[in-house]
Design a protein around this motif. Sequence first.
Motif, PDB file in Angstrom:
ATOM      1  N   ILE A  92       4.771 -10.269   4.806  1.00  0.00           N
ATOM      2  CA  ILE A  92       3.666  -9.496   4.558  1.00  0.00           C
ATOM      3  C   ILE A  92       3.051  -9.856   3.055  1.00  0.00           C
ATOM      4  N   GLN A  93       4.210  -9.731   2.271  1.00  0.00           N
ATOM      5  CA  GLN A  93       3.790  -9.809   1.031  1.00  0.00           C
ATOM      6  C   GLN A  93       3.181 -11.235   0.570  1.00  0.00           C
ATOM      7  N   MET A  94       3.992 -12.333   1.431  1.00  0.00           N
ATOM      8  CA  MET A  94       3.314 -13.552   1.261  1.00  0.00           C
ATOM      9  C   MET A  94       1.895 -13.514   1.481  1.00  0.00           C
ATOM     10  N   ALA A 127       3.376   0.331   9.297  1.00  0.00           N
ATOM     11  CA  ALA A 127       4.021   1.083   8.156  1.00  0.00           C
ATOM     12  C   ALA A 127       3.637   0.292   6.716  1.00  0.00           C
ATOM     13  N   LEU A 128       3.737  -0.952   6.818  1.00  0.00           N
ATOM     14  CA  LEU A 128       3.273  -1.786   5.737  1.00  0.00           C
ATOM     15  C   LEU A 128       2.094  -1.829   5.439  1.00  0.00           C
ATOM     16  N   PHE A 134      -4.042  -1.944   4.132  1.00  0.00           N
ATOM     17  CA  PHE A 134      -4.729  -2.460   5.040  1.00  0.00           C
ATOM     18  C   PHE A 134      -4.474  -1.935   6.525  1.00  0.00           C
ATOM     19  N   ARG A 135      -5.335  -1.846   7.346  1.00  0.00           N
ATOM     20  CA  ARG A 135      -5.256  -1.425   8.805  1.00  0.00           C
ATOM     21  C   ARG A 135      -4.712  -2.411   9.697  1.00  0.00           C
ATOM     22  N   VAL A 136      -4.113  -2.033  10.835  1.00  0.00           N
ATOM     23  CA  VAL A 136      -3.564  -2.722  11.839  1.00  0.00           C
ATOM     24  C   VAL A 136      -3.664  -2.389  13.119  1.00  0.00           C
TER      25      VAL A 136
END
Length: 305
Positions: A92-94, A127-128, A134-136
């Motif tokens: 996700i950080q990528m 959670a991230l 950002f929304r999920v």
Amino acid sequence: MKQFVIALGMFDGVHLGHRALLARAADLARADGDTAVVFTYLNHPREVFSGSFDYVSTPEQRTVLCRSAGIDRIDAVPFTKAFSEQSPEAFIQMLMTRYNGRISTIVCGYDFRFGHAAKGDGALLRALGEQLGFRVEVLDPVLYLGEPCSSTRVREALKDGDLDAANAMLARPYLLTGPVVHNKALGRTFGYPTANVDPGKQILPKDGVYATALLWNGKLYPAVTNIGSNPTVGGERCTVETHVPDANLELYGKAVSILFLKRLRGEVRFRSTELLTEQIGRDALQAKKVFAENEKSVYNFANLW
């Protein structure tokens, strides 16, 4: 400054479930003036670990089909063993780095997994998203005959010769694309010249004879396609042989696409080449009839290419 709505997945085949996900990402992007992006892989993860994989669609097909669902941009990266070893958080950080932190929403399917050992799921992604801003949206499955539509089910249907089920889940004809290569050219001796298409890594439907349409150079032609070893003439390996009635096309070396419309029959070893020739004639007539019955939808789909 525009933000990005990211649709995550492999999208092999771009079936009904994929299209629902892509349409949702496109709708969210349009509502806020954002850019709808598919982040995907050039190759399937299973190919990295097993050495081979039967694809429902080529990367080029996926690009066209994703764009037809409203996606603005497709980012496809190679999936490697090293890539697979990053943690879910690193994955996700990528993405955050790749899109300069301007991710508004990530959309994925109910069964999407990410990160090393597929430890990341929808709950972790949410959670991230709360941490990173950002929304999920995790979409429920789209059902076909009471079960989730999936690329695996499409592959199984094709292998079983259930073209009706495969095409229903794809919401389009199954599309096989590849170059026309030289073979024994026996069809010409029977009066039914065929184009021998190399399918590359795409999955082949079950051996048999199919009513198809051949797409080449922007034009569609009714066709009949045999998948199998041609046992009547001593064939030993599986080939994809397509005959285009009433047309004399020079296709060697050309890239063509075959749209599979209906399975006509299984492969048969005939007692003579004369009986085989007679059956090919009947198959060609039936294939032309199937094409005529599906002409409007076939042309609508072909117009994407």
